[in-house]
Design a protein around this motif. Structure first.
Motif, PDB file in Angstrom:
ATOM      1  N   UNK A  28     -49.153 -33.355  41.916  1.00 34.10           N
ATOM      2  CA  UNK A  28     -49.878 -32.905  40.714  1.00 34.10           C
ATOM      3  C   UNK A  28     -51.378 -32.744  40.937  1.00 34.10           C
ATOM      4  N   UNK A  29     -51.973 -32.045  39.972  1.00 33.39           N
ATOM      5  CA  UNK A  29     -53.399 -31.709  40.040  1.00 33.39           C
ATOM      6  C   UNK A  29     -54.003 -31.953  38.657  1.00 33.39           C
ATOM      7  N   UNK A  30     -55.227 -32.466  38.638  1.00 32.13           N
ATOM      8  CA  UNK A  30     -55.933 -32.601  37.357  1.00 32.13           C
ATOM      9  C   UNK A  30     -56.955 -31.473  37.244  1.00 32.13           C
ATOM     10  N   UNK A  31     -56.975 -30.855  36.081  1.00 33.70           N
ATOM     11  CA  UNK A  31     -57.812 -29.677  35.873  1.00 33.70           C
ATOM     12  C   UNK A  31     -58.724 -29.904  34.667  1.00 33.70           C
ATOM     13  N   UNK A  32     -60.000 -29.582  34.852  1.00 37.76           N
ATOM     14  CA  UNK A  32     -60.938 -29.593  33.728  1.00 37.76           C
ATOM     15  C   UNK A  32     -60.901 -28.192  33.117  1.00 37.76           C
ATOM     16  N   UNK A  33     -60.578 -28.125  31.825  1.00 35.10           N
ATOM     17  CA  UNK A  33     -60.448 -26.814  31.196  1.00 35.10           C
ATOM     18  C   UNK A  33     -61.838 -26.240  30.896  1.00 35.10           C
ATOM     19  N   UNK A  34     -62.010 -24.970  31.240  1.00 36.58           N
ATOM     20  CA  UNK A  34     -63.280 -24.286  30.995  1.00 36.58           C
ATOM     21  C   UNK A  34     -63.174 -23.392  29.754  1.00 36.58           C
ATOM     22  N   UNK A  35     -62.231 -22.463  29.770  1.00 37.29           N
ATOM     23  CA  UNK A  35     -62.073 -21.489  28.681  1.00 37.29           C
ATOM     24  C   UNK A  35     -60.620 -21.436  28.220  1.00 37.29           C
ATOM     25  N   UNK A  36     -60.442 -21.181  26.930  1.00 35.59           N
ATOM     26  CA  UNK A  36     -59.094 -20.955  26.386  1.00 35.59           C
ATOM     27  C   UNK A  36     -59.162 -19.763  25.438  1.00 35.59           C
ATOM     28  N   UNK A  37     -58.292 -18.792  25.652  1.00 39.65           N
ATOM     29  CA  UNK A  37     -58.252 -17.619  24.780  1.00 39.65           C
ATOM     30  C   UNK A  37     -57.371 -17.876  23.576  1.00 39.65           C
ATOM     31  N   UNK A  38     -57.636 -17.113  22.508  1.00 37.98           N
ATOM     32  CA  UNK A  38     -56.839 -17.215  21.284  1.00 37.98           C
ATOM     33  C   UNK A  38     -56.120 -15.890  21.076  1.00 37.98           C
ATOM     34  N   UNK A  39     -54.797 -15.946  20.817  1.00 38.30           N
ATOM     35  CA  UNK A  39     -54.047 -14.715  20.597  1.00 38.30           C
ATOM     36  C   UNK A  39     -53.226 -14.810  19.320  1.00 38.30           C
ATOM     37  N   UNK A  40     -52.460 -13.774  19.033  1.00 39.47           N
ATOM     38  CA  UNK A  40     -51.639 -13.717  17.830  1.00 39.47           C
ATOM     39  C   UNK A  40     -50.629 -14.860  17.769  1.00 39.47           C
ATOM     40  N   UNK A  64     -52.623 -21.600  25.269  1.00 36.94           N
ATOM     41  CA  UNK A  64     -51.821 -21.294  26.460  1.00 36.94           C
ATOM     42  C   UNK A  64     -52.515 -20.316  27.403  1.00 36.94           C
ATOM     43  N   UNK A  65     -53.600 -19.682  26.949  1.00 40.67           N
ATOM     44  CA  UNK A  65     -54.346 -18.744  27.813  1.00 40.67           C
ATOM     45  C   UNK A  65     -55.557 -19.495  28.323  1.00 40.67           C
ATOM     46  N   UNK A  66     -55.492 -19.977  29.568  1.00 42.21           N
ATOM     47  CA  UNK A  66     -56.564 -20.877  29.965  1.00 42.21           C
ATOM     48  C   UNK A  66     -57.149 -20.557  31.325  1.00 42.21           C
ATOM     49  N   UNK A  67     -58.277 -21.196  31.574  1.00 40.41           N
ATOM     50  CA  UNK A  67     -58.959 -21.125  32.865  1.00 40.41           C
ATOM     51  C   UNK A  67     -59.553 -22.503  33.082  1.00 40.41           C
ATOM     52  N   UNK A  68     -59.380 -23.057  34.285  1.00 37.32           N
ATOM     53  CA  UNK A  68     -59.902 -24.395  34.532  1.00 37.32           C
ATOM     54  C   UNK A  68     -60.417 -24.555  35.942  1.00 37.32           C
ATOM     55  N   UNK A  69     -60.914 -25.781  36.184  1.00 37.91           N
ATOM     56  CA  UNK A  69     -61.468 -26.100  37.492  1.00 37.91           C
ATOM     57  C   UNK A  69     -60.791 -27.376  37.986  1.00 37.91           C
ATOM     58  N   UNK A  70     -60.327 -27.358  39.219  1.00 40.84           N
ATOM     59  CA  UNK A  70     -59.634 -28.527  39.770  1.00 40.84           C
ATOM     60  C   UNK A  70     -60.619 -29.689  39.916  1.00 40.84           C
ATOM     61  N   UNK A  71     -60.236 -30.880  39.394  1.00 37.73           N
ATOM     62  CA  UNK A  71     -61.098 -32.055  39.558  1.00 37.73           C
ATOM     63  C   UNK A  71     -60.442 -33.168  40.375  1.00 37.73           C
ATOM     64  N   UNK A  72     -59.118 -33.103  40.557  1.00 34.94           N
ATOM     65  CA  UNK A  72     -58.438 -34.128  41.358  1.00 34.94           C
ATOM     66  C   UNK A  72     -57.131 -33.547  41.880  1.00 34.94           C
ATOM     67  N   UNK A  73     -56.816 -33.805  43.159  1.00 42.95           N
ATOM     68  CA  UNK A  73     -55.548 -33.297  43.691  1.00 42.95           C
ATOM     69  C   UNK A  73     -54.719 -34.451  44.253  1.00 42.95           C
TER      70      UNK A  73
END
Ligand code: BGC
Ligand code: ZN
Length: 370
Positions: A28-40, A64-73
């Motif tokens: 597993x990987x831990x991810x810090x979320x940067x952006x999340x999009x909003x849709x219908x 569910x529409x996201x972008x993140x940065x890995x902080x732990x692997x």
């Protein structure tokens, strides 16, 4: 940590304290979320028409529409490192392990018992940290920091067009000697709807060599028209031109990529699909009254013109990889037009109001971290 949640039993959308996730396996990987999009889909969840919390929870973390940065692997993770920009897929396999889910193709799950992060049965990404399997994370070029949140909505087109190529192998649709990027030859595509799914689909079609028309309600001048023209496609406003005028302008319509969920106009457009054409449906309409259709004409056309109607939902790892590649190419070719697809950025605290009221413009994004 903070999370944006829906509480169906109380009909509430709010920011809550949610426990921070921990790695539970070396894969597993831990991810810090940067952006999340909003849709219908998110707006439907926020109005309690769709979506279910995970078992045992009375709320669902949305997004569910996201972008993140890995902080732990985890120790067993290969190919991902701290600092990598990543996008997670949405759908997780069904517990029965149906033939599709068993091979990582839960986008074609047979049982319907899959979960979808931020939508059904599993918490989503509109929060500060998430943990997931390395295998569901697609790594992105760091140059895509500002637009990477568009990968998920682009995967809809990527999965669709992969299927279109597969099914159109039934006929000599392409010149087999032409380069991959010029395969459309003189093929003509209509994108119906200029929301994010439509505009990203139009970019993907232009990239594949299609002469592309975007047909949408807004009258130009409008950012949707400007983006369309900037990528070399044609914009036709449905407020100014009816479908006959559109069909006359285009000529033979080889492909329609529907991205509206509007039932009646979609089937009116299907009546205008050309010889050997493919009509791709991606919009999800709510329940409505039965509609009158010219079924004789539709069936006659479908048979005599070898037509195909294809519905498609969700996307697999391959589609995420293709979206990551194509998004990098859009960014190289049309940086300004691509950036314009994101029309607003909002703080996490503003997300409940955004989800309930909807924003105008094209894609609204919640910025969780810089
Ligand atoms: C998501 C898909 C999902 C679908 C149905 C869409 O908004 O992009 O991943 O499968 O909703 O829940
Ligand atoms: Zn979505």
């Amino acid at each position: 940590m903070r999370a944006v949640v829906v509480v169906p039993s109380e009909k509430k959308v709010q920011v809550l304290e949610h426990p921070e996730p921990e790695l539970r396996a070396p894969s597993q990987v831990k991810v810090r979320i940067l952006d999340v999009g909003v849709c219908g889909t998110d707006r439907e969840i926020a109005s309690f028409q769709y979506g279910t919390p995970p078992q045992g929870s009375d709320y669902l973390v949305i997004g569910h529409e996201s972008l993140g940065e890995v902080v732990e692997v985890g120790a067993a993770v290969d190919g991902l490192a701290v600092g990598d920009l990543v996008v997670p897929t949405v759908r997780r396999p069904c517990p029965q392990g149906c033939p599709a889910c068993r091979v990582g193709r839960q986008d074609f799950c047979f049982t319907g018992d899959f979960t979808e992060r931020g939508i059904g049965g599993a918490h989503g990404f509109m929060t500060e940290l998430v943990v997931d399997e390395a295998a569901v994370l697609k790594r992105l070029d760091p140059a895509l920091r500002e637009v990477g949140v568009l990968v998920e909505p682009l995967t809809i087109a990527e999965k669709a067009f992969k299927q279109v190529w597969d099914v159109q192998d039934r006929l000599p649709w392409f010149d087999p000697n032409a380069a991959e990027t010029a395969r459309g030859l003189d093929h003509k595509a209509v994108v119906f709807g200029a929301g994010p799914v439509g505009l990203l689909g139009a970019m993907a079609l232009v990239l594949r060599g299609f002469e592309t028309w975007v047909y949408s309600l807004e009258r130009p001048p409008h950012p949707k028209a400007a983006i369309t023209e900037a990528i070399g496609a044609h914009y036709v406003s449905a407020a100014e031109h009816d479908m006959d005028a559109l069909a006359e302008q285009v000529g033979r319509i080889d492909l329609v990529y529907e991205a509206t969920g509007a039932v009646r106009p979609t089937f009116a457009l299907l009546e205008r699909l050309g010889q050997n054409g493919v009509f791709v449906l991606t919009g999800v309409p709510g329940h409505g009254k039965p509609s009158e259709l010219d079924l004789h004409k539709l069936m006659r056309n479908m048979v005599l013109k070898n037509q195909l109607v294809l519905g498609t939902v969700n996307a697999n790892a391959e589609a995420f990889a293709a979206a990551a590649r194509d998004l990098a190419e859009f960014h190289r070719r049309w940086p300004a037009a691509l950036a314009q697809v994101i029309s607003g950025r909002h703080a996490l605290e503003a997300a409940p109001a955004l989800l309930e009221q909807g924003g105008d413009g094209i894609k609204q994004v919640v910025r969780i971290a810089d």
